[in-house]
Design an enzyme around this catalytic site. Structure first.
Site, PDB file in Angstrom:
ATOM      1  N   ARG A   1      22.610   1.414  -1.883  1.00 61.28           N
ATOM      2  CA  ARG A   1      22.910   0.569  -0.765  1.00 61.28           C
ATOM      3  C   ARG A   1      23.901  -0.624  -2.241  1.00 61.28           C
ATOM      4  NH1 ARG A   1      17.388   1.021   1.251  1.00 61.28           N
ATOM      5  NH2 ARG A   1      16.606   3.516   0.917  1.00 61.28           N
TER       6      ARG A   1
ATOM      7  N   ASP B   1       0.495  -1.633  -0.096  1.00 62.19           N
ATOM      8  CA  ASP B   1       0.366  -0.058  -0.097  1.00 62.19           C
ATOM      9  C   ASP B   1       0.583   1.735  -0.227  1.00 62.19           C
ATOM     10  OD1 ASP B   1       0.968  -0.136   2.715  1.00 62.19           O
ATOM     11  OD2 ASP B   1      -0.504   0.080   3.264  1.00 62.19           O
TER      12      ASP B   1
ATOM     13  N   ASP C   1      19.950  -5.358   0.377  1.00 62.49           N
ATOM     14  CA  ASP C   1      19.277  -3.624   0.213  1.00 62.49           C
ATOM     15  C   ASP C   1      18.956  -2.696   1.232  1.00 62.49           C
ATOM     16  OD1 ASP C   1      17.296  -5.578   0.586  1.00 62.49           O
ATOM     17  OD2 ASP C   1      16.022  -4.386   1.227  1.00 62.49           O
ATOM     18  N   ASN C   2      19.934  -3.820   2.629  1.00 64.76           N
ATOM     19  CA  ASN C   2      19.429  -2.774   3.617  1.00 64.76           C
ATOM     20  C   ASN C   2      20.906  -2.381   4.352  1.00 64.76           C
ATOM     21  OD1 ASN C   2      16.339  -2.624   3.661  1.00 64.76           O
ATOM     22  ND2 ASN C   2      16.609  -4.092   4.996  1.00 64.76           N
TER      23      ASN C   2
HETATM   24  P1  AMP Z   1      12.200  -3.328   4.213  1.00 62.07           P
HETATM   25  O1  AMP Z   1      11.878  -4.277   4.839  1.00 62.07           O
HETATM   26  O2  AMP Z   1      11.524  -1.701   4.532  1.00 62.07           O
HETATM   27  O3  AMP Z   1      13.444  -2.929   3.530  1.00 62.07           O
HETATM   28  O4  AMP Z   1      11.065  -3.061   2.562  1.00 62.07           O
HETATM   29  C1  AMP Z   1      12.120  -4.084   1.786  1.00 62.07           C
HETATM   30  C2  AMP Z   1      10.717  -3.962   0.149  1.00 62.07           C
HETATM   31  O5  AMP Z   1       9.319  -4.291   0.492  1.00 62.07           O
HETATM   32  C3  AMP Z   1      11.198  -1.980  -0.412  1.00 62.07           C
HETATM   33  O6  AMP Z   1      11.707  -2.606  -1.853  1.00 62.07           O
HETATM   34  C4  AMP Z   1       9.984  -1.692   0.246  1.00 62.07           C
HETATM   35  O7  AMP Z   1      10.100  -0.561  -0.993  1.00 62.07           O
HETATM   36  C5  AMP Z   1       9.267  -2.648   0.009  1.00 62.07           C
HETATM   37  N1  AMP Z   1       7.433  -2.002   1.488  1.00 62.07           N
HETATM   38  C6  AMP Z   1       8.053  -2.429   2.478  1.00 62.07           C
HETATM   39  N2  AMP Z   1       6.929  -1.975   3.190  1.00 62.07           N
HETATM   40  C7  AMP Z   1       5.758  -1.936   1.708  1.00 62.07           C
HETATM   41  C8  AMP Z   1       5.201  -1.174   1.709  1.00 62.07           C
HETATM   42  N3  AMP Z   1       3.775  -1.098   2.517  1.00 62.07           N
HETATM   43  N4  AMP Z   1       4.459  -1.469   0.425  1.00 62.07           N
HETATM   44  C9  AMP Z   1       5.171  -1.171  -0.397  1.00 62.07           C
HETATM   45  N5  AMP Z   1       5.925  -1.524  -0.502  1.00 62.07           N
HETATM   46  C10 AMP Z   1       6.730  -1.828   0.577  1.00 62.07           C
HETATM   47 MG    MG Z   2      14.635  -1.510   3.150  1.00 63.22          MG
END
Ligand code: AMP
Ligand code: MG
Length: 490
Positions: free
Chosen positions: A185, A126, A258-259
């Site tokens: 990253r 979302d 990616d982190n």
């Molecule tokens: P993260 O776990 O925050 O590092 O996110 C990993 C990936 O999932 C990244 O590409 C984020 O943009 C995507 N992502 C995480 N939460 C959402 C969300 N609520 N809506 C869209 N993309 C998300």
């Molecule tokens: Mg991330």
């Protein structure tokens, strides 16, 4: 409403130089944004006036609704290995780079939104974020900063006044305004490397690497092989970073490629937490069943992530060594091999400072013996080191944390013989960290509209090393004994 944005310049060097690695995009509109937290210190560091940012016009800037002329927000593309599995297209699925500004010290910093709505990278998500996780990122980032760890930081958290659907039910939405040295990253390089392979043209990868060198590791530009030098610089920064985490008992929780930043800053505080009872296998993330990102696994996982970075650089190293793949691999492997020494040196220095001793081989042995005792007794990681400084002054506070006193006494006699420096210990061992149960309590309150506890917690963790009366509860482990788990539904 006058515009605060009018007085601000946002630059777009990423968009200018790296066509192909982003999509121009706009933040979602939120009719009634409200300021939940504002980082006044960071605002001043960026040359922004906190009082102005707190006005409706300031909030309109912070949430991306009223941007300076010429601003060109983008969603960045990146790939990544998530828990070891490769995803070719992650990217900013709920984030936007608003632009870059130059801070008071002359450093280029990214101004970035998280939770700002769907983008072409949302993959069915979302694009939104909830108040709890965004305030958590604010709190942990500020704690890390106060503890001297390189980190991205939150400038503000804004409530969006909308409800978003999560596993737990409907939750109040929020946008985090994040400041970072950059959002490059390892996953950005994997993304560019995949384009290079598809097009048989390394132009975009080279532009990305040159950009990273100019922005973060300028000395690499002067090296014989700049891309090998880039790998060297990132390897060293990441080794030092993970050593800092280890000294603090910090568990990141989602060390996906990616982190992992090219700048060496900690990024993306999700299911992260500070370990209480010492156990190398400590995991907080509810989805990390295999313990891939457990406390003690963080150094080898960092090396694994750096190996993915090295792979993505191979086409560039290849050019340097006349297209010979094996010769390129032979150039990067010795660099990856330096990780162990960089990490060991940083870890030794950091850990020996915690016990108040100089960096010698004998002292490292003594430290290892202590860690074994601590693990058996599961002593609280953070309060133990402060207690130990009391024992250096003649107390028995650390001693009392053990049931097997004789073993500890035998160790402590040898330690005291080496004249540990109690003052130096107190300068590196924090009293206050964002303890899991305190964070949870504060976020739960904020989710129901009471910002008092989180505001207080931020005040506490901003000054980690000085004991302050009345804050005892923040210095103690979870009275209910932990068992803390965070969920990835962020
Ligand atoms: P993260 O776990 O925050 O590092 O996110 C990993 C990936 O999932 C990244 O590409 C984020 O943009 C995507 N992502 C995480 N939460 C959402 C969300 N609520 N809506 C869209 N993309 C998300
Ligand atoms: Mg991330």
């Amino acid at each position: 409403m006058s515009s605060v944005a009018a007085d601000l310049t946002l630059e777009n060097t990423f968009a200018r130089d790296l066509d192909g690695l982003f999509v121009p995009w706009q933040a979602a509109q939120f009719p009634e944004p409200a300021l939940l937290a504002l980082n006044e210190e960071l605002a001043r560091e960026l040359g922004l006036d906190p009082a102005t940012l707190a006005t409706p016009a300031g909030i309109a800037l912070l949430i991306g609704a009223d941007l300076p002329a010429g601003a060109a927000p983008i969603a960045q593309g990146y790939a990544g290995h998530q828990f070891g599995g490769y995803s070719p297209r992650l990217g900013d699925g709920r984030a936007l780079l608003l632009g870059e500004l130059t801070d008071a010290a002359g450093r280029r910093r990214d101004l970035h939104l998280k939770g700002s709505g769907g983008t072409p990278f949302s993959r069915g998500g979302d694009g939104k974020a909830a108040v709890g996780p965004m305030l958590r990122e604010y709190v942990i980032g500020e704690a890390m900063h106060a503890l001297g760890v390189p980190t991205t930081r939150a400038l503000a958290v804004l409530g969006t006044s909308e409800q978003i659907a999560r596993e737990e039910g409907l939750l109040p939405g929020a946008v985090l305004v994040r400041v970072a040295a950059s959002h490059l990253r390892v996953g950005s390089f994997q993304y560019a490397a995949a384009m290079t392979a598809a097009k048989k043209d390394p132009t975009i990868l080279r532009r990305l690497a040159d950009y990273a060198i100019a922005r973060h590791h300028p000395a690499a530009a002067e090296a014989d092989q700049p891309y090998v030098a880039l790998l060297e610089a990132v390897t060293q920064r990441q080794a030092e970073l993970v050593a800092r985490w280890m000294c603090l008992g910090f568990v990141h929780g989602v060390m996906n490629t990616d982190n992992v930043t090219i700048s060496g800053e900690t990024i993306d505080y999700g299911p992260c937490a500070f370990m209480e009872g010492y156990d190398p296998g400590t995991v907080f993330s509810s989805i990390d069943h295999a313990g891939r990102y457990a406390y003690a696994n963080q150094p080898p996982i960092t090396l694994w992530n750096l190996s993915r970075f090295a792979e993505s650089l191979l086409p560039l190293v290849n050019e340097d060594v006349d297209e010979d793949q094996e010769a390129a691999v032979a150039k990067v492997v010795p660099v990856l091999d330096t990780f162990a020494d960089h990490f060991a040196a940083a870890w030794r220095a950091g850990m020996l400072a915690k016990v108040g001793l100089a960096d010698t081989g004998d002292n490292v042995e003594l430290l290892q013996e202590l860690l074994a005792l601590m693990q058996t007794a599961r002593v609280d990681w953070t309060s133990f080191w402060r207690a130990l400084a009391q024992d250096a002054r003649g107390g028995t506070v650390a001693r009392d944390m053990f049931l097997a006193r004789e073993d500890f006494d035998a160790w402590a006699t040898r330690w005291l013989d080496r004249k540990p420096d109690a003052e130096a210990m107190d300068a590196v061992n924090p009293v206050y960290i964002p303890r899991n149960h305190k964070v949870q309590e504060a976020l739960d309150a904020a989710t129901t509209g009471d910002l008092g506890p989180v505001t207080r917690l931020i005040e506490v963790i901003r000054e980690p090393y000085v004991v302050r009366p009345g804050l005892e509860a923040y210095a103690e482990p979870d009275p209910n004994g932990g068992g803390y788990v965070t969920f990835c539904g962020t």
